[in-house]
Each structure stands twice: as C-alpha cells, then as structure tokens.
Write a protein that holds these residues in place. Structure first.
Motif, PDB file in Angstrom:
ATOM      1  N   THR A 122     -51.745  11.969  38.976  1.00  0.00           N
ATOM      2  CA  THR A 122     -51.100  10.663  38.937  1.00  0.00           C
ATOM      3  C   THR A 122     -50.637  10.296  40.338  1.00  0.00           C
ATOM      4  OG1 THR A 122     -50.355  10.937  36.662  1.00  0.00           O
ATOM      5  CG2 THR A 122     -49.170   9.335  37.992  1.00  0.00           C
ATOM      6  N   ILE A 130     -45.803   3.719  35.962  1.00  0.00           N
ATOM      7  CA  ILE A 130     -46.617   4.258  34.866  1.00  0.00           C
ATOM      8  C   ILE A 130     -45.690   4.951  33.874  1.00  0.00           C
ATOM      9  CG2 ILE A 130     -48.493   5.827  34.261  1.00  0.00           C
ATOM     10  CD1 ILE A 130     -49.404   5.568  37.250  1.00  0.00           C
ATOM     11  N   ARG A 135     -48.744   9.573  32.040  1.00  0.00           N
ATOM     12  CA  ARG A 135     -48.975  10.188  33.350  1.00  0.00           C
ATOM     13  C   ARG A 135     -49.762  11.480  33.308  1.00  0.00           C
ATOM     14  NH1 ARG A 135     -42.755   9.837  35.493  1.00  0.00           N
ATOM     15  NH2 ARG A 135     -42.450   7.591  35.195  1.00  0.00           N
ATOM     16  N   VAL A 140     -55.581   5.639  32.588  1.00  0.00           N
ATOM     17  CA  VAL A 140     -55.905   4.550  33.501  1.00  0.00           C
ATOM     18  C   VAL A 140     -55.899   3.220  32.761  1.00  0.00           C
ATOM     19  CG1 VAL A 140     -57.735   3.550  34.932  1.00  0.00           C
ATOM     20  CG2 VAL A 140     -57.204   5.998  35.096  1.00  0.00           C
ATOM     21  N   ARG A 307     -56.366   6.257  42.255  1.00  0.00           N
ATOM     22  CA  ARG A 307     -55.249   5.376  42.624  1.00  0.00           C
ATOM     23  C   ARG A 307     -55.684   3.913  42.634  1.00  0.00           C
ATOM     24  NH1 ARG A 307     -53.102   2.449  46.520  1.00  0.00           N
ATOM     25  NH2 ARG A 307     -50.806   2.429  46.753  1.00  0.00           N
ATOM     26  N   MET A 310     -55.507   2.241  39.436  1.00  0.00           N
ATOM     27  CA  MET A 310     -54.158   1.972  38.945  1.00  0.00           C
ATOM     28  C   MET A 310     -53.533   0.760  39.614  1.00  0.00           C
ATOM     29  SD  MET A 310     -54.073   4.214  36.665  1.00  0.00           S
ATOM     30  CE  MET A 310     -52.428   3.805  36.051  1.00  0.00           C
ATOM     31  N   SER A 325     -53.921  -1.868  31.286  1.00  0.00           N
ATOM     32  CA  SER A 325     -53.714  -0.921  32.374  1.00  0.00           C
ATOM     33  C   SER A 325     -52.580   0.038  32.049  1.00  0.00           C
ATOM     34  CB  SER A 325     -53.387  -1.671  33.669  1.00  0.00           C
ATOM     35  OG  SER A 325     -52.994  -0.767  34.691  1.00  0.00           O
ATOM     36  N   ASN A 327     -50.698   1.041  34.258  1.00  0.00           N
ATOM     37  CA  ASN A 327     -49.644   0.561  35.151  1.00  0.00           C
ATOM     38  C   ASN A 327     -48.963  -0.628  34.474  1.00  0.00           C
ATOM     39  OD1 ASN A 327     -48.119  -0.735  37.171  1.00  0.00           O
ATOM     40  ND2 ASN A 327     -49.544  -0.106  38.787  1.00  0.00           N
TER      41      ASN A 327
END
Length: 375
Positions: A122, A130, A135, A140, A307, A310, A325, A327
């Motif tokens: 993560t 997140i 995590r 994703v 990354r 995210m 997402s 995120n």
C-alpha cells in the motif's frame, strides 16, 4: 470437496504473510517511502508487464509510461488465468507479469499471498486516503455487480426481493455469469452464507409472511437451490447484458451484471437499469486487488504503477465504468452511466478476510448448483 491448489499450501495465515511481506525497507513498523527516489530507481529497472481483467489496462499502462518515462506493457488476462500464470512463472523463476490487477480474490487470499507468490503493498503516502480494511491486501478498485432490469419494458424494477427469482414467473428468465467459468459467483454465495445469511432468511419472511424452514441448512443454501432449480441463463457478460437490456424485447431477462456493462446504454442503446432497493441487497462489490509478483525484477516500477492506480488519473478509465476506487477521495464521474453511486449502501461488500474460506468452499457451492440446476 475443496478446490485443488497448485503448489504447496502454507499453513500460516494469509494475513500474517501479507502483513509481513514488503518490497521496501521498513523502519519501526513504518515503511520509508520517497516518491522521487522510487521514480529514479524504477528507471533503472527492466520494463514491467501488468495483467488485468480489463482491456483498458493497455491505455492505462501507456499513460503511466508517458508520465514517468518508463517502459511498461499491459495485457488483458482473466482472473483464473492470472492466477495460473503467476503460479507457473513463480515456480519457473521467470516472472513475466510483475503486477496483477483484479485477479481471483479467493485464490489471492487463499493461495497467492500465503504461499509467497505475490505480495501486497500500500503506498504509504496515500494510506491515509485508503480505508484500513482495503489496505492489506490492497483493494485498488471494486466492481459493482447489480440486479438489473430493462427500463424500456418496465417503468420500475419488477423485482423487489431475491426470493421472487425462485418463483415460476421468472423460470428461465434470469441471466447471470456462468459460475463455472466465473467462480466469483460461487464465492459470492459463500460470502452471503458467512455474512448475510440472516438477511436472506428475513427476506424470505418478508416475501411470504412466514419463517423459512431451512431443514438444517443455511438460508443461503436454500435460496441457491431454489434459484438454480428455476433455470437461470448462464452466459458471458456480453450475453447477460444483451439479454437484459436489448431494446424492443417483449419479455426481456432480469439479470445481475457488472456496472461496466452499463456503458453500453450509450454505445449500443441498451436499456439497463439498477434494481434499487431490492431485498436483502441490490448487488455486491467485488474487490480487485493490486498485487506484485514476489520475484519481480522491477520492484520499484511495480510499486510505482500500483501507486498510480490509486490516483484519480490512474484509475479514471475504470471509474467511468462505475468501478469504485479504493482511495476514498476519488469519486465516480458525474456522467457514469449506471448511477451506482446513489446505491452503494445497498450493495453487499465482499469481506476479503474470509476469502480463503470462499476458495475452500467454491466447489461445494458449484456442486450444489449443478445438482439443483434445471432448465
């Protein structure tokens, strides 16, 4: 009956392995992370290949490559094949797929992570955005699968309760993915049994005004048996969407399908609509992990790509299809075709913590379906 697993099954918890494995140094329990340093290190590594279930991965990888000045390739590979490839590549010591996006969740938790074939990472600088349950393993994106009706034929959804799908009126008139080709639906049955069984029993009582006599089995098993006996059409995603949403049908199918197919309301003139408020759930959210091959020769490039996924830029090609997402700061676009953002609280959320049990019980649910299925 349990699912055969390739390789040696580790006796340790998937969560212990996933928590302990990292592709970067760790100090005092917190990973040191420098984005600029990661970018520079990635430029010195071989090109990466990303496996994903969506064809959009090709464009996503190209945009990533241009953004960071790296070489990367994207390949559309279905869930089961991703698992097979990563296992074989790991056993051969010849990694081709450095990153796996949205592989078979049960296999990931029950086999890939505990056996050290793949790892979860993560991004530390985004971890605060997140939710903790997403995590480890890193989710994703989550794919909403929703009960769906034809909006041209019906002014409102003709179904309000999943038990109606077991009644004669809907015999042979419900379409869904083939759970022998897409075992995520067998895993969904196990998730229901583990986490929402009482809700299925309550839905039966709400529909029929009496308690469900399960005869010693779960309410979920009773529903699955009755649903299978009503002969749903088992097909691929395109056929399911067409069966439910093609315009001009006198008797369209009811269906459960991914919101990604709702884009065909625009591109093909389909008439797909979410069956909001259905009891006990309007559908479910299927998590898509972002995993890194344990033996990758490009750990920094792999981490950088995870990354990138995210971020709003990296996941945009999928959020436009209604995919959520991991995120929480990234919302669905206003023009997303399904409107699922209004119904997220009606969707059953897959609990990855019990995904290993989903793998163990997969064939049991498939056998139950096979025994009871009637055309």
């Amino acid at each position: 009956m349990t699912t055969r697993r390739l390789g040696t099954v580790a006796s340790v918890s998937a969560w212990a392995i996933a928590a302990s494995v990292s592709l970067a140094s760790v100090a005092h329990g917190e990973e040191r992370f420098d984005l600029d340093a990661t970018i520079e290190a990635a430029k010195k590594e071989p090109p990466i290949t990303v496996y994903a279930v969506t064809g959009k991965i090709v464009d996503t990888v190209q945009a990533f490559s241009e953004k960071y000045g790296l070489q990367a390739n994207g390949k559309k590979v279905n869930e089961a094949t991703q698992v097979e490839l990563m296992i074989r590549e790991h056993q051969a010591g010849n990694v081709v797929g450095d990153v796996s996006l949205a592989m078979d969740v049960a296999s990931a938790v029950g086999q890939m992570l505990p056996e050290g074939i793949a790892t979860s990472w993560t991004p530390p600088d985004l971890a605060g955005d997140i939710p903790e349950p997403l995590r480890n393993p890193l989710v994703v994106v989550s794919d909403p699968h929703v009960w769906t009706y034809n909006t041209q034929k019906y002014e409102k959804c003709p179904i309000t309760n999943i038990w109606q799908l077991t009644e004669p009126e809907w015999k042979g008139k419900v379409a869904m993915l083939d759970l022998f080709d897409k075992p995520l639906y067998a895993d969904w049955f196990n998730q229901i049994a583990n986490h929402r069984d009482k809700d299925v029993a309550r839905a039966y009582e709400a529909q029929y005004g009496k308690a469900l006599d399960t005869q010693g089995e779960s309410a979920t098993a009773a529903w699955v048996k009755a649903f299978a006996a009503n002969g749903p059409l088992l097909a691929d995603s395109s056929t399911v969407a067409e069966a439910a949403g093609a315009p001009g049908q006198a008797e369209p199918f009811f269906a459960i399908t991914s919101t990604a197919k709702y884009r065909e309301n625009v591109t093909k003139g389909l008439k797909l609509g979410i069956c909001a408020g259905m009891e006990p759930f309007t559908g479910f959210l299927y998590p898509g992990f972002g995993l890194i091959a344990a033996q990758t020769k490009s750990p920094n490039a792999a981490k950088l790509f995870v990354r990138y996924l995210m971020t709003a830029e990296g996941i945009a090609p999928q959020t436009v299809d209604g995919k959520i997402s991991g995120n929480r700061t990234i919302a669905l676009p206003a023009d997303e075709a399904s409107g699922v953002s209004k119904h997220l609280d009606e969707l059953m959320v897959f609990d990855a913590a019990t995904a290993g049990d989903d793998l163990d019980k997969r064939e049991t649910w498939q056998d139950l379906w096979r025994i009871n299925y009637r055309k």
